[in-house]
Design a protein around this motif. Sequence first.
Motif, PDB file in Angstrom:
ATOM      1  N   PHE A 110       0.838  -1.200   0.000  1.00 33.30           N
ATOM      2  CA  PHE A 110       0.000   0.000   0.000  1.00 33.30           C
ATOM      3  C   PHE A 110       0.866   1.240   0.000  1.00 33.30           C
ATOM      4  O   PHE A 110       0.616   2.190  -0.728  1.00 33.30           O
ATOM      5  CB  PHE A 110      -0.926   0.009   1.230  1.00 33.30           C
ATOM      6  CG  PHE A 110      -2.282  -0.532   0.928  1.00 33.30           C
ATOM      7  CD1 PHE A 110      -2.477  -1.884   0.754  1.00 33.30           C
ATOM      8  CD2 PHE A 110      -3.365   0.313   0.785  1.00 33.30           C
ATOM      9  CE1 PHE A 110      -3.713  -2.388   0.455  1.00 33.30           C
ATOM     10  CE2 PHE A 110      -4.613  -0.177   0.486  1.00 33.30           C
ATOM     11  CZ  PHE A 110      -4.791  -1.534   0.321  1.00 33.30           C
ATOM     12  N   ARG A 111       1.916   1.197   0.836  1.00 32.11           N
ATOM     13  CA  ARG A 111       2.831   2.319   0.898  1.00 32.11           C
ATOM     14  C   ARG A 111       3.444   2.579  -0.483  1.00 32.11           C
ATOM     15  O   ARG A 111       3.481   3.688  -0.979  1.00 32.11           O
ATOM     16  CB  ARG A 111       3.953   1.992   1.886  1.00 32.11           C
ATOM     17  CG  ARG A 111       3.911   2.698   3.216  1.00 32.11           C
ATOM     18  CD  ARG A 111       3.564   4.076   3.043  1.00 32.11           C
ATOM     19  NE  ARG A 111       3.488   4.962   4.172  1.00 32.11           N
ATOM     20  CZ  ARG A 111       4.193   4.960   5.289  1.00 32.11           C
ATOM     21  NH1 ARG A 111       5.035   4.026   5.567  1.00 32.11           N
ATOM     22  NH2 ARG A 111       4.052   5.903   6.176  1.00 32.11           N
ATOM     23  N   TYR A 112       3.908   1.498  -1.087  1.00 31.75           N
ATOM     24  CA  TYR A 112       4.558   1.620  -2.393  1.00 31.75           C
ATOM     25  C   TYR A 112       3.564   2.164  -3.413  1.00 31.75           C
ATOM     26  O   TYR A 112       3.881   3.069  -4.201  1.00 31.75           O
ATOM     27  CB  TYR A 112       5.097   0.259  -2.828  1.00 31.75           C
ATOM     28  CG  TYR A 112       5.728   0.244  -4.196  1.00 31.75           C
ATOM     29  CD1 TYR A 112       6.721   1.181  -4.522  1.00 31.75           C
ATOM     30  CD2 TYR A 112       5.365  -0.682  -5.154  1.00 31.75           C
ATOM     31  CE1 TYR A 112       7.309   1.182  -5.771  1.00 31.75           C
ATOM     32  CE2 TYR A 112       5.948  -0.689  -6.406  1.00 31.75           C
ATOM     33  CZ  TYR A 112       6.917   0.251  -6.711  1.00 31.75           C
ATOM     34  OH  TYR A 112       7.490   0.251  -7.951  1.00 31.75           O
ATOM     35  N   GLU A 129      -8.749   2.537   4.662  1.00 28.37           N
ATOM     36  CA  GLU A 129      -9.819   2.124   5.584  1.00 28.37           C
ATOM     37  C   GLU A 129     -10.233   0.690   5.291  1.00 28.37           C
ATOM     38  O   GLU A 129     -10.406  -0.134   6.188  1.00 28.37           O
ATOM     39  CB  GLU A 129     -11.040   3.028   5.424  1.00 28.37           C
ATOM     40  CG  GLU A 129     -10.955   4.333   6.149  1.00 28.37           C
ATOM     41  CD  GLU A 129     -12.220   5.125   5.940  1.00 28.37           C
ATOM     42  OE1 GLU A 129     -13.310   4.589   6.204  1.00 28.37           O
ATOM     43  OE2 GLU A 129     -12.122   6.279   5.485  1.00 28.37           O
ATOM     44  N   THR A 130     -10.404   0.423   3.996  1.00 31.58           N
ATOM     45  CA  THR A 130     -10.861  -0.908   3.610  1.00 31.58           C
ATOM     46  C   THR A 130      -9.868  -1.968   4.030  1.00 31.58           C
ATOM     47  O   THR A 130     -10.244  -2.969   4.640  1.00 31.58           O
ATOM     48  CB  THR A 130     -11.056  -0.972   2.090  1.00 31.58           C
ATOM     49  OG1 THR A 130     -11.852   0.124   1.695  1.00 31.58           O
ATOM     50  CG2 THR A 130     -11.727  -2.264   1.690  1.00 31.58           C
ATOM     51  N   VAL A 131      -8.597  -1.722   3.719  1.00 27.34           N
ATOM     52  CA  VAL A 131      -7.629  -2.791   3.989  1.00 27.34           C
ATOM     53  C   VAL A 131      -7.502  -3.017   5.491  1.00 27.34           C
ATOM     54  O   VAL A 131      -7.416  -4.162   5.954  1.00 27.34           O
ATOM     55  CB  VAL A 131      -6.264  -2.511   3.330  1.00 27.34           C
ATOM     56  CG1 VAL A 131      -5.501  -1.438   4.052  1.00 27.34           C
ATOM     57  CG2 VAL A 131      -5.441  -3.784   3.282  1.00 27.34           C
ATOM     58  N   ILE A 132      -7.532  -1.946   6.271  1.00 23.59           N
ATOM     59  CA  ILE A 132      -7.336  -2.153   7.713  1.00 23.59           C
ATOM     60  C   ILE A 132      -8.545  -2.869   8.308  1.00 23.59           C
ATOM     61  O   ILE A 132      -8.406  -3.844   9.045  1.00 23.59           O
ATOM     62  CB  ILE A 132      -7.063  -0.820   8.425  1.00 23.59           C
ATOM     63  CG1 ILE A 132      -5.731  -0.257   7.927  1.00 23.59           C
ATOM     64  CG2 ILE A 132      -6.991  -1.030   9.931  1.00 23.59           C
ATOM     65  CD1 ILE A 132      -5.407   1.096   8.446  1.00 23.59           C
ATOM     66  N   LEU A 133      -9.737  -2.422   7.947  1.00 28.30           N
ATOM     67  CA  LEU A 133     -10.915  -3.085   8.502  1.00 28.30           C
ATOM     68  C   LEU A 133     -10.966  -4.542   8.058  1.00 28.30           C
ATOM     69  O   LEU A 133     -11.257  -5.441   8.838  1.00 28.30           O
ATOM     70  CB  LEU A 133     -12.202  -2.386   8.089  1.00 28.30           C
ATOM     71  CG  LEU A 133     -13.338  -3.002   8.888  1.00 28.30           C
ATOM     72  CD1 LEU A 133     -13.733  -2.104  10.021  1.00 28.30           C
ATOM     73  CD2 LEU A 133     -14.512  -3.370   8.063  1.00 28.30           C
ATOM     74  N   TYR A 134     -10.633  -4.745   6.780  1.00 30.00           N
ATOM     75  CA  TYR A 134     -10.683  -6.119   6.288  1.00 30.00           C
ATOM     76  C   TYR A 134      -9.664  -6.985   7.028  1.00 30.00           C
ATOM     77  O   TYR A 134      -9.950  -8.117   7.402  1.00 30.00           O
ATOM     78  CB  TYR A 134     -10.411  -6.164   4.782  1.00 30.00           C
ATOM     79  CG  TYR A 134     -10.899  -7.437   4.158  1.00 30.00           C
ATOM     80  CD1 TYR A 134     -12.154  -7.482   3.587  1.00 30.00           C
ATOM     81  CD2 TYR A 134     -10.138  -8.598   4.165  1.00 30.00           C
ATOM     82  CE1 TYR A 134     -12.641  -8.655   3.041  1.00 30.00           C
ATOM     83  CE2 TYR A 134     -10.619  -9.763   3.632  1.00 30.00           C
ATOM     84  CZ  TYR A 134     -11.871  -9.785   3.058  1.00 30.00           C
ATOM     85  OH  TYR A 134     -12.366 -10.947   2.527  1.00 30.00           O
ATOM     86  N   LEU A 135      -8.469  -6.405   7.239  1.00 26.45           N
ATOM     87  CA  LEU A 135      -7.443  -7.200   7.924  1.00 26.45           C
ATOM     88  C   LEU A 135      -7.853  -7.497   9.361  1.00 26.45           C
ATOM     89  O   LEU A 135      -7.619  -8.600   9.853  1.00 26.45           O
ATOM     90  CB  LEU A 135      -6.093  -6.494   7.874  1.00 26.45           C
ATOM     91  CG  LEU A 135      -5.362  -6.587   6.536  1.00 26.45           C
ATOM     92  CD1 LEU A 135      -4.045  -5.829   6.603  1.00 26.45           C
ATOM     93  CD2 LEU A 135      -5.091  -8.034   6.135  1.00 26.45           C
ATOM     94  N   ALA A 159     -15.706  -0.027  -1.794  1.00 29.93           N
ATOM     95  CA  ALA A 159     -14.476   0.423  -2.439  1.00 29.93           C
ATOM     96  C   ALA A 159     -14.515   0.112  -3.933  1.00 29.93           C
ATOM     97  O   ALA A 159     -14.144   0.943  -4.768  1.00 29.93           O
ATOM     98  CB  ALA A 159     -13.266  -0.242  -1.789  1.00 29.93           C
ATOM     99  N   GLY A 160     -14.974  -1.081  -4.268  1.00 32.52           N
ATOM    100  CA  GLY A 160     -15.016  -1.473  -5.670  1.00 32.52           C
ATOM    101  C   GLY A 160     -15.923  -0.557  -6.471  1.00 32.52           C
ATOM    102  O   GLY A 160     -15.584  -0.128  -7.580  1.00 32.52           O
ATOM    103  N   ILE A 184      -8.707  -5.504  -4.274  1.00 34.68           N
ATOM    104  CA  ILE A 184      -9.666  -4.449  -4.619  1.00 34.68           C
ATOM    105  C   ILE A 184      -9.344  -3.195  -3.816  1.00 34.68           C
ATOM    106  O   ILE A 184      -9.340  -2.084  -4.350  1.00 34.68           O
ATOM    107  CB  ILE A 184     -11.109  -4.915  -4.314  1.00 34.68           C
ATOM    108  CG1 ILE A 184     -11.500  -6.043  -5.259  1.00 34.68           C
ATOM    109  CG2 ILE A 184     -12.084  -3.753  -4.448  1.00 34.68           C
ATOM    110  CD1 ILE A 184     -12.895  -6.569  -5.019  1.00 34.68           C
ATOM    111  N   ALA A 185      -9.033  -3.409  -2.527  1.00 32.04           N
ATOM    112  CA  ALA A 185      -8.691  -2.265  -1.680  1.00 32.04           C
ATOM    113  C   ALA A 185      -7.424  -1.586  -2.196  1.00 32.04           C
ATOM    114  O   ALA A 185      -7.307  -0.360  -2.173  1.00 32.04           O
ATOM    115  CB  ALA A 185      -8.513  -2.713  -0.247  1.00 32.04           C
ATOM    116  N   LEU A 186      -6.476  -2.416  -2.663  1.00 35.38           N
ATOM    117  CA  LEU A 186      -5.237  -1.835  -3.175  1.00 35.38           C
ATOM    118  C   LEU A 186      -5.508  -1.031  -4.444  1.00 35.38           C
ATOM    119  O   LEU A 186      -4.978   0.055  -4.645  1.00 35.38           O
ATOM    120  CB  LEU A 186      -4.235  -2.959  -3.454  1.00 35.38           C
ATOM    121  CG  LEU A 186      -2.900  -2.526  -4.041  1.00 35.38           C
ATOM    122  CD1 LEU A 186      -2.147  -1.670  -3.049  1.00 35.38           C
ATOM    123  CD2 LEU A 186      -2.050  -3.727  -4.403  1.00 35.38           C
TER     124      LEU A 186
END
Lengths: 485, 487
Positions: free
Chosen positions: A256-258, A326-332, A402-403, A312-314
């Motif tokens: 995500f950072r990259y 938000e999506t990736v953190i909640l999903y994780l 997100a999608g 998808i979040a990426l």
Amino acid sequence: MKLATMFQAGLPYLVLTGGLLVVMIGVAIKRTHAVAAVLTIVTLIATTLSHIVAYSALGDGAVQIDPMFKINGVSYLFNILFLLAALVVAFLGSEFLNRQIRFKEEFYLLLLCATLGSLVLPAAVHFASLILGLEIVGISLYAMIAYPEKARPPLEAGLKYLVLSGVGSTALLFGMAMIYAGSGSMEFANSLPSDGSLEGQYFYLIGNAFFWSGIAFKLSLVPFHIWTPDVYHGAPSIVTAFLATVSKGAVFAVVFRYAIEGNVLDSGNVQFALSVIACISMVIGNLLALLQTNLKRLLAYSSIAHMGYLLIALLVVESNSALGYETVILYLVGYFLMTLAAFGVVSVLSMNQEQELDTIDSVSGLLWRQPIAGAVLIVSAISLAGIPLTIGFFAKYYLFYAGIDGGMWTLIGALVVGSAIGIYYYLRIVFTAIKRPLDDAEAMTGLPWTGLGILAFLGLCMLAFGIYPTHLIDLIQNVVQASGF
Amino acid sequence: MSVMLLILLLLGAGVVAWASERVNTTLPNWIALITFVATTLWVLVIWFNGPDTAGLYADLNCEWIPRFGIYLHLEVDALSLMLIGLTTFLGIVAVVSSWTETKTRHGFFQFNILWVMAGVVGVFSAFDLFLFFFFWEVMLIPMYFLIAIWGHEDKEHASMKFFLFTQISGLLMLVAIVALVWINFNISGVLTFDYDVLKDANLDSTTSRLLMLGFFIAFITKLPSVPVHTWLPDAHTQAPTAGSVILAGILLKTGAYGIIRFVVPMFNEASREFWIWGMSLGVVSILYGGYLAYSQTDFKRLVAYSSIAHMGFILVGVYSFSKLGTQGAIITMIAHGFSTAALFMMAGALQERLHTREMSKMGGLWVRAPRMGAVTMFFVVASVGMPGLGNFIGEFLVLIAAFKKSVVLTVFAALGIVVAAVYGLSLMQRSFQGIPNPDVPKMQDFAFREMSVMVLLMIALVWVGIYPQSLLQMTAPLLPGLLRLTS
């Protein structure tokens, strides 16, 4: 940047490293399982708490440490998530080691090391720190997977992971070298080709092709997923839980950072390639999971699909980076809870067994034979399928949102198809667990209370966040906004 | 507020019933029964107190997930109230019908029944689309457990099929809901899932059509209509009696409710263009469902297929886009709830006594159990559409309304009533009349417990049949809003 601020922001890393050294020296002086376990748990808790102090150093943005690290609120959120997962692994692991393993103490060293590596990744903004973090996690994991010294499957799995993950890292390194050749910088932010020359473009593209192949290896995305079921199956369940959660989450944190710092998704080719990988991972992961009769292999394939969902979040980061985060953190958060719970159940049930009880048949009637473990397994399967009352539903909802926000209709189609297939095999777990137990099936007794307690806690968390996720969502949103996305 | 309390009461009673299993195995039954009686009385009190000035019987609106503008928005208008009343009343029927049927895990059984009902009450009162979807899915899980744990021989297959069909169509609806909210957010800048706001969203016609389809597919799967009806016969045959009663009596109605409440008002233009499809699907369901019903040899399967046919009338009524048609559909929903619940209860009673659902192994049962015979006769003729009973009113109104829209389709739909008479009477003949089957020397007749419920259902059906005005009057003020009539 003032040195004091840098130290304050880096406090969690210092605490964790300090704790790691204490554990190591302690083990060197005298081997005592209880002491090592307690020290590890204290270290993990202390590191988690140190984020409170560290957070105030961030002010309104990020703290840059050298060109290598840029720590922001989001890094801390990832960190805390990884630390809590490591804590669960430490608790469950201590029971497992106590009952099954002769040399116990090194496990904690490896666990702390792997956790440290995973904490490096969310802060990394430089290819050097990326590979540093990845390898710390990877090398610790080789040993953790092969930890039970007498059994064959773990050793086989460890070797398999060593070789294939090594190949992945090589691809990653080569990709970085190519990107560097095009841009002259190892920092994410300057990774675009420095001049507009065609040559630079080629370096960039080929570099990224290798880079993302390496990443796909680590995330076990199709077509780089072959190692996953074998390694998940062979490793002790508790290590598999760590492998499936923390190591995957950390890789997501860094890509995500990259993607954000390097604007890599501006390249249509990368975006297209990732979309294709996402689609086939969702579909193939779920399809192959259908065929499994072993719970750990099933979860391995399902994790392939979940990693596909997370792309998808990426991909949405390109248009809306805050929503992506938000999506990736909640999903994780959701994914960690349900995966830890599912592997945790296998691990706790197998505590007194020579061989792990990891076939689907072995959980037959579990709800009646061991109500706590059975209920947790059911909740976790329902959550993995994304059905309401569990956090998995909100995770899936976020993906849909997100999608749609990114206009990725093909991916949403694949998500619907994937989830539909998924329901089938997750429901099979549920059905098996609620079956009437066979007459000769023994009740499960003598299971450790700490293990069952932790499982129950994970189950309650899944339900609580599934009914009232408001505070969690608000927290994530506030931190993401405060981090300037 | 009162509706939230109602839901919480059902959920709480579920937990208590489960826990009470340790004390006594019949205690859970009593707890569930008392809860349903109490909630039914409660609904009646609300009913007689009448609506407030806005036409609402209960209203609750508080924040749930502000990040996405999701509110805990529950409203009860006349339509919702009727269906909630039907739900709690059929709860009594479900509990009584399975009083002695479950042999194991009584507490968990009643827990699941109470939780399904809580989910259904939520579905009927949610005015926030997210909340609606949430309840929509929540009611599935206990229903799945009911079929998968206490079902008959082929329960794994049936429960899986039931779940897959509803889940997959539900996913389409979720995509449509999120897309609708997102589009509305882009147009108006307000992120909300509120029904009242979204129904006035300014959509272009293509989007509106696509989103309408997302909802429509989910609802006709639940209804069910041909071609997505195949889960229903399996689920019904395998489900325990209480499960069938709930499934046919209430869960199918959530699909009909969804079409009336969401598809038609929210995507009004698109639905009006779509009328020919909706109505044709309805007619096909009526005829095909009736045809299949006739060819069944399994008592429960026959009733299940007949449900498909009756639900076809609802589609025809709604897609005639007239006040009369919609009212006919609503009456059909209520009346079908009563009559089918009774027939499934009968199927369950027969299976409990004869250990079979095959009609070839029945025959002449009237002699053995005259009360059961008479009761079956009553509900069969009700279901066939005998004037004076509820089903007739509903189907008649639907046909009148449809006649104005399309004569041809109405003619075919009316043929469905003839088909209904054929399979209805054949059901009666093959099971209760004819030469007594020598393999069934004696059979216990209905006792007080079963008769009392049956009598209640009969009264309800006669009431709807003779005095439908009481229901029509209640729903009339809602119709312009539901149909988006401009006048």
